[in-house]
Motif scaffolding. Structure first.
Motif, PDB file in Angstrom:
ATOM      1  N   UNK A  20      -3.685   0.333   1.463  1.00  0.00           N
ATOM      2  CA  UNK A  20      -3.498   1.788   1.456  1.00  0.00           C
ATOM      3  C   UNK A  20      -4.780   2.541   1.810  1.00  0.00           C
ATOM      4  N   UNK A  21      -5.915   1.852   1.805  1.00  0.00           N
ATOM      5  CA  UNK A  21      -7.200   2.493   2.053  1.00  0.00           C
ATOM      6  C   UNK A  21      -7.316   2.856   3.533  1.00  0.00           C
ATOM      7  N   UNK A  22      -7.842   4.057   3.790  1.00  0.00           N
ATOM      8  CA  UNK A  22      -8.086   4.489   5.167  1.00  0.00           C
ATOM      9  C   UNK A  22      -9.521   4.095   5.521  1.00  0.00           C
ATOM     10  N   UNK A  23      -9.685   2.991   6.232  1.00  0.00           N
ATOM     11  CA  UNK A  23     -11.006   2.481   6.560  1.00  0.00           C
ATOM     12  C   UNK A  23     -11.567   3.212   7.768  1.00  0.00           C
ATOM     13  N   UNK A  24     -12.870   3.505   7.777  1.00  0.00           N
ATOM     14  CA  UNK A  24     -13.466   4.181   8.939  1.00  0.00           C
ATOM     15  C   UNK A  24     -13.573   3.227  10.128  1.00  0.00           C
TER      16      UNK A  24
END
Length: 66
Positions: A20-24
């Motif tokens: 679910x994490x929005x990684x850069x």
């Protein structure tokens, strides 16, 4: 008290949350890193100049009575 979860279930939950994490992107990471280095350089330069100026002023005041 929280109920105990077996390690397999815990790892499944961890994988679900990490997905679910929005990684850069790589580009965003490089730009952010460069900006941190630039800001550190500015801060270090400012603090160096301020330290030298205050040191000069204190030295001037301390030797003014001589």
């Amino acid at each position: 008290m929280a109920s105990k979860t077996n390690p397999f279930t815990f790892l499944q939950q961890v994988r679900t949350e990490v997905s679910k994490v929005s990684w850069p992107t790589r580009r965003e990471t490089l730009i952010s890193t460069a900006m941190v280095f630039v800001m550190v350089a500015f801060a270090a330069t400012f603090l160096f100049v301020a330290d030298q100026a205050l040191g000069f002023l204190v030295g001037y005041v301390m030797n003014a009575g001589v």
